[in-house]
Design an enzyme around this catalytic site. Structure first.
Site, PDB file in Angstrom:
ATOM      1  N   TYR A  18       0.843  -1.201   0.000  1.00 53.33           N
ATOM      2  CA  TYR A  18       0.000   0.000   0.000  1.00 53.33           C
ATOM      3  C   TYR A  18       0.875   1.247   0.000  1.00 53.33           C
ATOM      4  CZ  TYR A  18      -3.760   3.221   1.251  1.00 53.33           C
ATOM      5  OH  TYR A  18      -4.658   4.268   1.253  1.00 53.33           O
ATOM      6  N   HIS A  22       1.471   4.138  -3.057  1.00 51.35           N
ATOM      7  CA  HIS A  22       1.230   5.563  -2.814  1.00 51.35           C
ATOM      8  C   HIS A  22       2.510   6.387  -2.943  1.00 51.35           C
ATOM      9  CE1 HIS A  22      -2.788   4.395  -1.584  1.00 51.35           C
ATOM     10  NE2 HIS A  22      -3.101   5.675  -1.685  1.00 51.35           N
ATOM     11  N   TYR A  41      -3.374  16.420   1.597  1.00 50.89           N
ATOM     12  CA  TYR A  41      -3.980  15.088   1.730  1.00 50.89           C
ATOM     13  C   TYR A  41      -2.967  14.142   2.353  1.00 50.89           C
ATOM     14  CZ  TYR A  41      -6.813  11.089  -0.011  1.00 50.89           C
ATOM     15  OH  TYR A  41      -7.597   9.967  -0.137  1.00 50.89           O
ATOM     16  N   TRP A  76      -7.504   3.962 -10.592  1.00 49.29           N
ATOM     17  CA  TRP A  76      -6.724   3.860  -9.347  1.00 49.29           C
ATOM     18  C   TRP A  76      -7.410   2.907  -8.379  1.00 49.29           C
ATOM     19  CZ3 TRP A  76      -1.980   4.924  -7.666  1.00 49.29           C
ATOM     20  CH2 TRP A  76      -1.742   4.900  -6.290  1.00 49.29           C
ATOM     21  N   TRP A  77      -8.733   3.027  -8.266  1.00 44.42           N
ATOM     22  CA  TRP A  77      -9.470   2.121  -7.380  1.00 44.42           C
ATOM     23  C   TRP A  77      -9.261   0.671  -7.795  1.00 44.42           C
ATOM     24  CZ3 TRP A  77     -14.873   4.894  -7.375  1.00 44.42           C
ATOM     25  CH2 TRP A  77     -14.809   6.015  -6.562  1.00 44.42           C
TER      26      TRP A  77
END
Length: 104
Positions: A18, A22, A41, A76-77
């Site tokens: 993960y 990112h 963010y 992206w999802w």
């Protein structure tokens, strides 16, 4: 600016992947978020529960509600779906959080 926060859930064993994905977030996705009024963010991981805590700031005239319809966000999802709890459309299961305290 509007402050927004929410939780998501990581699947066990995918903590490093993960973060790796990112760390290499697609520049064009970052631009889509910026263009929608998303700024500052951050996503944090609670290692004990695998809960992801996200926070961001939204401009007053943000269009973040339209992001789920953007093809790049949907891509992206799909790319992240194997790592986290998702809905049938690959969007992450998101639990909104209410702000109860803030200090500048």
């Amino acid at each position: 600016m509007i402050r927004d926060a929410f939780k998501m859930k990581l699947k066990p064993g995918f903590e490093a992947e993960y973060k790796k994905r990112h760390d290499k977030i697609w520049p064009e996705l970052s631009q889509v978020l910026t263009d929608a009024g998303v700024a500052d963010y951050s996503i944090f991981l609670d290692d004990a529960t695998l809960t992801l805590f996200a926070s961001c700031k939204l401009t007053e005239d943000n269009t973040s509600a339209d992001l789920p319809n953007h093809p790049l966000v949907q891509k992206w999802w799909a790319y992240m779906a194997d790592l986290m709890e998702t809905n049938p459309d690959n969007s992450p299961v998101v639990l909104p959080l209410s702000e109860v305290f803030h200090m500048d």
